[in-house]
Design an enzyme around this catalytic site. Structure first.
Site, mmCIF file in Angstrom:
data_model
loop_
_atom_site.group_PDB
_atom_site.id
_atom_site.type_symbol
_atom_site.label_atom_id
_atom_site.label_comp_id
_atom_site.label_asym_id
_atom_site.label_seq_id
_atom_site.Cartn_x
_atom_site.Cartn_y
_atom_site.Cartn_z
ATOM 1 N N ARG A 111 -5.345 -1.571 -4.164
ATOM 2 C CA ARG A 111 -4.691 -0.327 -3.759
ATOM 3 C C ARG A 111 -3.242 -0.611 -3.409
ATOM 4 O O ARG A 111 -2.949 -1.481 -2.600
ATOM 5 C CB ARG A 111 -5.410 0.304 -2.556
ATOM 6 C CG ARG A 111 -5.138 1.803 -2.437
ATOM 7 C CD ARG A 111 -5.686 2.380 -1.136
ATOM 8 N NE ARG A 111 -4.940 1.869 -0.021
ATOM 9 C CZ ARG A 111 -5.479 1.491 1.154
ATOM 10 N NH1 ARG A 111 -6.775 1.563 1.349
ATOM 11 N NH2 ARG A 111 -4.722 1.027 2.117
ATOM 12 N N LYS A 348 6.566 -8.503 9.612
ATOM 13 C CA LYS A 348 5.157 -8.570 9.201
ATOM 14 C C LYS A 348 4.662 -10.007 9.031
ATOM 15 O O LYS A 348 5.252 -10.777 8.285
ATOM 16 C CB LYS A 348 4.972 -7.863 7.850
ATOM 17 C CG LYS A 348 5.308 -6.389 7.881
ATOM 18 C CD LYS A 348 4.934 -5.756 6.553
ATOM 19 C CE LYS A 348 5.202 -4.273 6.566
ATOM 20 N NZ LYS A 348 4.736 -3.634 5.323
ATOM 21 N N GLU A 352 -3.759 -8.704 7.184
ATOM 22 C CA GLU A 352 -4.183 -7.419 6.607
ATOM 23 C C GLU A 352 -4.972 -6.647 7.652
ATOM 24 O O GLU A 352 -5.479 -7.220 8.602
ATOM 25 C CB GLU A 352 -5.104 -7.666 5.399
ATOM 26 C CG GLU A 352 -4.476 -8.424 4.256
ATOM 27 C CD GLU A 352 -3.320 -7.692 3.653
ATOM 28 O OE1 GLU A 352 -3.364 -6.445 3.570
ATOM 29 O OE2 GLU A 352 -2.331 -8.353 3.284
ATOM 30 N N GLY A 353 -5.101 -5.358 7.396
ATOM 31 C CA GLY A 353 -6.041 -4.569 8.194
ATOM 32 C C GLY A 353 -5.430 -3.803 9.349
ATOM 33 O O GLY A 353 -6.149 -3.189 10.133
HETATM 34 P P1 ADP Z 1 -1.537 -4.006 6.818
HETATM 35 O O1 ADP Z 1 -1.825 -5.073 5.820
HETATM 36 O O2 ADP Z 1 -1.854 -4.407 8.199
HETATM 37 O O3 ADP Z 1 -2.151 -2.682 6.407
HETATM 38 P P2 ADP Z 1 1.005 -2.764 6.168
HETATM 39 O O4 ADP Z 1 2.132 -3.458 5.527
HETATM 40 O O5 ADP Z 1 0.275 -1.777 5.337
HETATM 41 O O6 ADP Z 1 0.032 -3.869 6.787
HETATM 42 O O7 ADP Z 1 1.525 -2.035 7.475
HETATM 43 C C1 ADP Z 1 0.690 -1.261 8.313
HETATM 44 C C2 ADP Z 1 1.288 0.115 8.543
HETATM 45 O O8 ADP Z 1 2.612 -0.002 9.105
HETATM 46 C C3 ADP Z 1 1.462 0.929 7.270
HETATM 47 O O9 ADP Z 1 0.290 1.629 6.947
HETATM 48 C C4 ADP Z 1 2.616 1.851 7.647
HETATM 49 O O10 ADP Z 1 2.145 2.973 8.375
HETATM 50 C C5 ADP Z 1 3.460 0.994 8.579
HETATM 51 N N1 ADP Z 1 4.551 0.341 7.810
HETATM 52 C C6 ADP Z 1 4.466 -0.826 7.142
HETATM 53 N N2 ADP Z 1 5.621 -1.129 6.519
HETATM 54 C C7 ADP Z 1 6.470 -0.119 6.803
HETATM 55 C C8 ADP Z 1 7.837 0.161 6.443
HETATM 56 N N3 ADP Z 1 8.555 -0.686 5.701
HETATM 57 N N4 ADP Z 1 8.383 1.311 6.903
HETATM 58 C C9 ADP Z 1 7.679 2.160 7.687
HETATM 59 N N5 ADP Z 1 6.400 1.950 8.054
HETATM 60 C C10 ADP Z 1 5.791 0.821 7.638
HETATM 61 MG MG MG Z 2 -1.636 -1.398 4.835
#
Ligand code: ADP
Ligand code: MG
Length: 461
Positions: A111, A348, A352-353
């Protein structure tokens, strides 16, 4: 526009819609025997059809790109090795990967997540999930629910066209890909869903289990890593057995976080699965290809075009926002203005998760003594720094924690893809549908099961 309608909804109409959602199966487990509505928007969210359709058209290219990356273990390991020095979790995964030959039968259920950026009027990638890409089944029934809901309210919604909620079925697509992998394995044994001890998102997995049984007559066994440690074994031809039954395909809905490995036994179970001949989705190399670090290096066009044809690479690059490694030192401009700039970035780790990112004040704290303390710099190398995406703001009526609320929202669009490859021959490469997760505009994180987001559908105009 759609949400304004909520003012005219009567309490009985609202109750009817909430019951209808439950009847469609949009549910989550509260405890062992109690169920409740999965957090849900009452109306779909308007997205521009052009950019969404262009993104959907790139799904098979993203599938190929991520497949090509996981096949190039030299690239993968060289990118991740500096992180393994600091991060034990990545180190453990890499140790297993180095012992594991590339899979003969490759199965991806992924996804690809995006925000629609207001200013550039374009979709920008948040992350690419190669593991446990959930909510495909719930997204399928949610689109049906939203079409139905708009149809029911037709007289109150002049000009609203339910057919603008696209029909899709990640549920069918994912079941089909898993059954294809099962058939290529030899059509014997059972599928395994590797799950968590306490699983609130049971219905999403349950619908998939039902679909697999309906389409292929194949049974699914649910097991935790602890169960696999206790009842799993290796056959004489390196088959994976679970309680004497051969396992053809293992679908990971757990194992993507260090919190899922609380004892050495969990790692042993993971290694048994990975090094066996069962088809894994994901295999360990594809799991690693989904790291934030890999996402960051792919923003360099020179790197990206090693894995996909140049023209496609240029198209894909336009979907990326700024991402930086912290292996090199941060420039002084960034540090001098960090008090202001921190609000514009997300830090970051390789996780994940949800719930792992570092924002604002917490980010500033991690940068404290950056220039004077080498340990601070060393620690930061496990992260990537990403520019914040300012998503378009909408309004919706949502059901969360049993309450109906009107909120200002932002929505994250996930595109489901699947792929099956055998000995380098692509057997299946498809777009499977989408997930729309909608949350309060001020919330940083986005999980549905975690109570931040609600499940939603697209209304394409
Ligand atoms: P995970 O692997 O924990 O799901 P993500 O990269 O999807 O990590 O980040 C988790 C959440 O943080 C995302 O669903 C989003 O809501 C927010 N987020 C992540 N990156 C960004 C970004 N560059 N700008 C704004 N919000 C972000
Ligand atoms: Mg995510």
């Amino acid at each position: 526009m759609l949400s304004r309608l909520s003012e005219d909804l009567t309490p009985s109409e609202i109750e009817n819609l909430i019951n209808l959602a439950a009847a469609y199966g949009i549910l989550m487990r509260k405890d062992r025997i109690h169920y409740t509505n999965l957090p849900l928007s009452l109306f779909p969210t308007i997205f521009p059809a052009g950019p969404v359709n262009s993104l959907i058209a790139l799904t098979t290219d993203f599938n190929s790109l991520m497949y090509n990356i996981c096949q190039d273990t030299e690239f993968l390991y060289s990118q991740l090795r500096p992180i393994t020095v600091i991060d034990e979790y990545t180190r453990n995964l890499m140790e297993i990967a180095e012992k594991t030959p590339l899979s003969q039968i490759f199965l991806a259920l992924n996804r690809n997540d995006f925000f629609y950026e207001e200013e550039s009027r374009s979709l920008k990638q948040v992350e690419f999930n190669t593991m446990a890409s959930s909510f495909g089944a719930m997204a399928t029934v949610t689109a049906s629910f939203h079409r139905h809901a708009l149809g029911l309210l037709e007289r109150k919604l002049p000009g609203v066209d339910p057919s603008k909620v696209p029909e899709h079925s990640p549920l069918l697509g994912q079941a089909k890909a898993m059954l294809k992998a099962h058939e290529l394995y030899g059509g014997k044994g059972q599928l395994m869903f590797l799950v968590l001890e306490t699983e609130s998102n049971y219905f999403d997995q349950g619908l998939l289990e039902i679909e697999i049984f309906k389409q292929g007559g194949v049974k699914v066994v649910r097991a935790t890593l602890a169960d696999v440690y206790e009842h799993g074994s290796r056959g004489t031809n390196n088959e994976l057995f679970y309680q004497e039954t051969e396992i053809s395909v293992v679908y990971f809905r757990a194992g993507y976080s260090p919190a899922h490995y609380t004892t050495e036994a969990h790692w042993e179970a993971r290694e048994l699965i990975d090094t066996s001949n069962a088809v894994k989705t994901p295999n360990i190399h594809y799991h690693l290809a989904g790291s934030k670090k890999i996402q960051q290096v792919l923003t360099e066009l020179g790197v990206l075009s090693n894995f996909i044809e140049r023209g496609k690479a240029e198209e894909i690059t336009r979907l990326f926002t700024g991402l930086w490694s912290l292996e090199q030192d941060l420039n002084s401009d960034f540090l001098e203005n960090s008090r202001e700039t921190c609000q514009e970035y997300v830090l970051k780790p390789q996780r994940e998760g949800g719930g792992n990112n570092v924002y604002g004040q917490d980010l500033l704290k991690l940068l404290e003594n950056y220039e004077t303390d080498p340990k601070v710099r060393e620690n930061l190398r496990q992260y990537v720094l990403m520019q914040k995406i300012h998503s378009k703001i909408n309004e919706n009526l949502v059901i969360r924690n049993g309450e109906l609320e009107r909120i200002e929202t932002v929505s994250e669009l996930g595109i489901f893809g699947s792929m099956v490859v055998v000995d380098g021959n692509v057997i299946l490469n498809e777009y499977n549908g989408y997930l729309l997760r909608t949350k309060v505009k001020t919330d940083n994180e986005g999980g549905i099961a975690a109570g931040f987001s609600v499940i939603d559908s697209l209304y394409l105009e």
